[in-house]
Design a protein around this motif. Structure first.
Motif, PDB file in Angstrom:
ATOM      1  N   PHE A   1      30.054 -36.648  57.607  1.00 28.29           N
ATOM      2  CA  PHE A   1      28.981 -36.022  56.849  1.00 28.29           C
ATOM      3  C   PHE A   1      28.304 -34.961  57.704  1.00 28.29           C
ATOM      4  N   SER A   2      27.568 -34.103  57.023  1.00 29.02           N
ATOM      5  CA  SER A   2      26.720 -33.117  57.685  1.00 29.02           C
ATOM      6  C   SER A   2      25.448 -32.982  56.863  1.00 29.02           C
ATOM      7  N   VAL A   3      24.482 -32.232  57.369  1.00 28.81           N
ATOM      8  CA  VAL A   3      23.201 -32.060  56.688  1.00 28.81           C
ATOM      9  C   VAL A   3      23.022 -30.581  56.370  1.00 28.81           C
ATOM     10  N   LEU A   4      22.653 -30.304  55.131  1.00 26.56           N
ATOM     11  CA  LEU A   4      22.481 -28.928  54.676  1.00 26.56           C
ATOM     12  C   LEU A   4      21.043 -28.737  54.197  1.00 26.56           C
ATOM     13  N   ALA A   5      20.398 -27.658  54.655  1.00 26.65           N
ATOM     14  CA  ALA A   5      19.034 -27.342  54.229  1.00 26.65           C
ATOM     15  C   ALA A   5      19.069 -26.589  52.910  1.00 26.65           C
ATOM     16  N   LEU A   6      18.285 -27.038  51.945  1.00 26.78           N
ATOM     17  CA  LEU A   6      18.223 -26.408  50.624  1.00 26.78           C
ATOM     18  C   LEU A   6      16.758 -26.188  50.252  1.00 26.78           C
ATOM     19  N   PRO A   7      16.203 -25.003  50.504  1.00 29.85           N
ATOM     20  CA  PRO A   7      14.814 -24.746  50.113  1.00 29.85           C
ATOM     21  C   PRO A   7      14.720 -24.470  48.621  1.00 29.85           C
ATOM     22  N   ILE A   8      13.815 -25.145  47.934  1.00 33.24           N
ATOM     23  CA  ILE A   8      13.582 -24.905  46.514  1.00 33.24           C
ATOM     24  C   ILE A   8      12.083 -24.767  46.279  1.00 33.24           C
ATOM     25  N   MET A   9      11.722 -24.385  45.080  1.00 32.47           N
ATOM     26  CA  MET A   9      10.317 -24.287  44.724  1.00 32.47           C
ATOM     27  C   MET A   9      10.082 -25.020  43.413  1.00 32.47           C
ATOM     28  N   ILE A  10       9.012 -25.798  43.382  1.00 31.04           N
ATOM     29  CA  ILE A  10       8.617 -26.446  42.145  1.00 31.04           C
ATOM     30  C   ILE A  10       7.179 -26.070  41.846  1.00 31.04           C
ATOM     31  N   GLY A  11       6.777 -26.238  40.620  1.00 30.21           N
ATOM     32  CA  GLY A  11       5.413 -25.898  40.282  1.00 30.21           C
ATOM     33  C   GLY A  11       5.159 -25.970  38.788  1.00 30.21           C
ATOM     34  N   PHE A  12       3.917 -25.722  38.409  1.00 33.43           N
ATOM     35  CA  PHE A  12       3.574 -25.745  36.991  1.00 33.43           C
ATOM     36  C   PHE A  12       2.363 -24.851  36.763  1.00 33.43           C
ATOM     37  N   SER A  13       2.150 -24.488  35.525  1.00 32.88           N
ATOM     38  CA  SER A  13       0.961 -23.762  35.125  1.00 32.88           C
ATOM     39  C   SER A  13       0.541 -24.262  33.750  1.00 32.88           C
ATOM     40  N   GLU A  14      -0.692 -24.635  33.644  1.00 37.63           N
ATOM     41  CA  GLU A  14      -1.254 -25.076  32.366  1.00 37.63           C
ATOM     42  C   GLU A  14      -2.578 -24.365  32.161  1.00 37.63           C
ATOM     43  N   MET A  15      -2.960 -24.243  30.920  1.00 31.85           N
ATOM     44  CA  MET A  15      -4.269 -23.715  30.591  1.00 31.85           C
ATOM     45  C   MET A  15      -4.937 -24.667  29.615  1.00 31.85           C
ATOM     46  N   THR A  16      -6.217 -24.922  29.821  1.00 27.23           N
ATOM     47  CA  THR A  16      -6.916 -25.827  28.923  1.00 27.23           C
ATOM     48  C   THR A  16      -8.321 -25.323  28.646  1.00 27.23           C
ATOM     49  N   THR A  17      -8.713 -25.424  27.406  1.00 27.78           N
ATOM     50  CA  THR A  17     -10.087 -25.129  27.002  1.00 27.78           C
ATOM     51  C   THR A  17     -10.751 -26.350  26.368  1.00 27.78           C
ATOM     52  N   GLY A  18      -9.952 -27.347  26.050  1.00 25.79           N
ATOM     53  CA  GLY A  18     -10.498 -28.508  25.360  1.00 25.79           C
ATOM     54  C   GLY A  18     -10.495 -29.780  26.177  1.00 25.79           C
ATOM     55  N   LEU A  19      -9.945 -29.750  27.388  1.00 25.69           N
ATOM     56  CA  LEU A  19      -9.874 -30.937  28.230  1.00 25.69           C
ATOM     57  C   LEU A  19     -10.330 -30.601  29.635  1.00 25.69           C
ATOM     58  N   LEU A  20     -10.802 -31.611  30.356  1.00 20.98           N
ATOM     59  CA  LEU A  20     -11.107 -31.428  31.762  1.00 20.98           C
ATOM     60  C   LEU A  20      -9.804 -31.255  32.544  1.00 20.98           C
ATOM     61  N   PRO A  21      -9.820 -30.505  33.641  1.00 19.10           N
ATOM     62  CA  PRO A  21      -8.591 -30.310  34.414  1.00 19.10           C
ATOM     63  C   PRO A  21      -7.930 -31.610  34.853  1.00 19.10           C
ATOM     64  N   GLU A  22      -8.730 -32.602  35.227  1.00 19.40           N
ATOM     65  CA  GLU A  22      -8.155 -33.886  35.652  1.00 19.40           C
ATOM     66  C   GLU A  22      -7.390 -34.547  34.511  1.00 19.40           C
ATOM     67  N   THR A  23      -7.953 -34.477  33.312  1.00 22.89           N
ATOM     68  CA  THR A  23      -7.291 -35.074  32.153  1.00 22.89           C
ATOM     69  C   THR A  23      -6.004 -34.338  31.815  1.00 22.89           C
ATOM     70  N   LYS A  24      -6.065 -33.013  31.831  1.00 19.14           N
ATOM     71  CA  LYS A  24      -4.881 -32.216  31.526  1.00 19.14           C
ATOM     72  C   LYS A  24      -3.780 -32.448  32.550  1.00 19.14           C
ATOM     73  N   SER A  25      -4.145 -32.531  33.820  1.00 22.10           N
ATOM     74  CA  SER A  25      -3.154 -32.773  34.868  1.00 22.10           C
ATOM     75  C   SER A  25      -2.505 -34.144  34.701  1.00 22.10           C
ATOM     76  N   ARG A  26      -3.299 -35.144  34.343  1.00 19.64           N
ATOM     77  CA  ARG A  26      -2.756 -36.487  34.168  1.00 19.64           C
ATOM     78  C   ARG A  26      -1.764 -36.538  33.011  1.00 19.64           C
ATOM     79  N   ILE A  27      -2.076 -35.861  31.905  1.00 21.85           N
ATOM     80  CA  ILE A  27      -1.163 -35.830  30.765  1.00 21.85           C
ATOM     81  C   ILE A  27       0.135 -35.106  31.134  1.00 21.85           C
ATOM     82  N   THR A  28      -0.007 -33.941  31.776  1.00 23.23           N
ATOM     83  CA  THR A  28       1.174 -33.169  32.178  1.00 23.23           C
ATOM     84  C   THR A  28       2.035 -33.946  33.147  1.00 23.23           C
ATOM     85  N   SER A  29       1.396 -34.620  34.095  1.00 22.07           N
ATOM     86  CA  SER A  29       2.134 -35.416  35.081  1.00 22.07           C
ATOM     87  C   SER A  29       2.970 -36.491  34.408  1.00 22.07           C
TER      88      SER A  29
END
Length: 453
Positions: free
Chosen positions: A225-253
């Motif tokens: 075996f050998s080891v290979l480096a694989l850089p990736i990027m993850i992320g998200f974007s949400e917008m909310t006007t009707g929920l608190l950010p903590e609530t929106k993040s919990r639902i999305t998660s």
């Protein structure tokens, strides 16, 4: 002992590979650009700095590093058969998608499209292509799609946990137009995490074998075996006007964790039954889009939370280290009296604070609608509204216009002030609620919505 030493040596080589690859640095630069745009937008709307964009970058880089270690440990038992050519192929597709929309910066889209492309190419086994086209055809055909789809699933599971941990911390307040041109408050939650993955892959030359049997690969692991480096990027974007950010993040998660589990099951099954590869690739794309549209529709159904009620002022955000934070005021609460005087407008709030320039007493309605009474000394040089950013009123002139964000716009930070930021553009406008909702449906999440590469 020899296996351990070889593993450590391979890991050291992989770390060296990571810092020699441009992809990891590209990821960090994109993170810095995104938070820089958010900083400029906050300065445009509120004339204050809520958070340090360098601090946000550092926090997400650390979060990505920890996630990368966790995913790498899990994937060591899964088995990764991916070459450097495969990595370049994935990044090439991702960068092309990035030129179209920033939210397409996602491993689910790039791997899903490659899975569909591989299926189509396998329908024509005699097709080889000429010169560089033939090389691309060969690389796509050799991709181990069940493993890559499994990687998509595990990365999304990591993303769901990161959103639960850091999603709400980077939420930025904003103003946009509501009914009949009335401004309402909201939040955009944007995160990017640069994740360095260190993958155990079957070696081409003889060497020590792994002390465990990876899920994928079979006899390929008997050659070392050998080891290979694989850089990736993850992320998200949400917008909310009707929920608190903590609530929106919990639902999305929760939804992203569920998405990851579904793709993981399908990816494992596709390793034993090849026809499932196409289905899994399509599900990875379609279900991903479905989550995006579901969030958009739900936002339309929620009543705006950050609007000033009659006789009070809704708190949209609180400056870190400000008197409002020390008083214990939190976002979503309503200030109704200051020094015994009702404060139905920001001007009256400022006047009430000047009644006693050295001390203030506040009556605040909490999120449950119950009154709480706060008091604190006021010192020279402190924010004129105690550091509370209030929901917009009829005198607010700067708002956010929604429009898709491309890579070229992201590379120009100054356009975050008069152009778009994370898929949103600060401007003055008088559009109707119907027009705003239509723009909202088309453009929300266009900043960085669910992207990994």
């Amino acid at each position: 002992m020899s296996i351990l030493l070889e593993g450590l040596w391979n890991l050291a080589e992989a770390v060296g590979q990571l810092f020699l690859q441009p992809f990891y640095y590209i990821s960090i630069i994109l993170i810095m650009l995104m938070y820089r745009r958010q900083f400029l937008l906050e300065r445009k709307l509120f004339h204050v700095r809520l958070q340090s964009w360098l601090g946000q970058t550092w926090r997400t880089v650390i979060g990505g590093l920890l996630a990368g270690i966790g995913v790498s440990v899990v994937f060591a038992f899964v088995g990764m058969t991916l070459t450097m050519e495969g990595i370049i192929c994935i990044w090439a597709v991702t960068l092309v998608l990035l030129l179209i929309r920033v939210r397409y910066l996602c491993l689910a889209y790039s791997v899903g499209l490659l899975g569909v492309a591989q299926f189509i190419l396998n329908l024509f086994p005699s097709f080889e292509g000429a010169q560089w086209i033939g090389e691309i055809v060969r690389i796509v055909r050799e991709l181990n799609m069940p493993v890559l789809l499994c990687l998509v699933a595990i990365v999304h599971l990591a993303e769901g946990l990161l959103i639960r941990w850091q999603g709400a911390k980077s939420a930025g307040p904003l103003f946009f137009e509501g009914k009949r041109g009335r401004m309402v408050g909201g939040y955009q939650m944007q995160n990017l995490w640069a994740i360095p993955l260190f993958m155990f892959i079957p070696a081409q030359t003889a060497g020590d074998i792994l002390p465990w049997a990876p899920l994928f690969g079979g006899d390929a692991w008997q050659g070392g075996f050998s080891v290979l480096a694989l850089p990736i990027m993850i992320g998200f974007s949400e917008m909310t006007t009707g929920l608190l950010p903590e609530t929106k993040s919990r639902i999305t998660s929760g939804r992203i964790l569920g998405y990851g589990l579904i793709i993981l099951v399908l990816a494992i099954l596709s390793a034993w039954w090849n026809p499932l590869i196409l289905l899994t690739a399509l599900v990875a794309i379609i279900l991903h889009e479905g989550l995006t549209w579901l969030s958009r529709i739900e936002e339309q159904q929620h009543s705006p939370l950050f609007v000033n009620p009659k006789g009070g002022l809704k708190v949209l955000a609180v400056l870190p280290g400000s008197p409002a934070e020390e008083l214990g005021i939190i976002i979503g609460e309503t200030i109704i009296k200051v020094n015994g005087v009702p404060v139905p407008s920001q001007e009256e709030l400022h006047a009430a604070l000047r009644i006693n320039p050295a001390f203030c007493k506040l009556e605040v309605l909490n999120l449950a609608g119950e009154s709480k009474y706060l008091q604190r000394a006021i010192y020279a040089g402190e924010h004129h509204l105690l550091g509370a950013i209030l929901a917009p009123d009829e005198k607010t002139i700067s708002a956010v216009k929604l429009r898709p964000l491309s890579l070229l716009q992201l590379l120009n930070p100054k356009r975050g002030v008069s152009g778009s930021s994370g898929g949103y553009r600060a401007s003055t406008s008088t559009k109707s609620q119907e027009q705003v909702v239509e723009q909202y449906i088309e453009s929300i999440h266009e900043g960085a919505e669910k992207h990994e590469y």
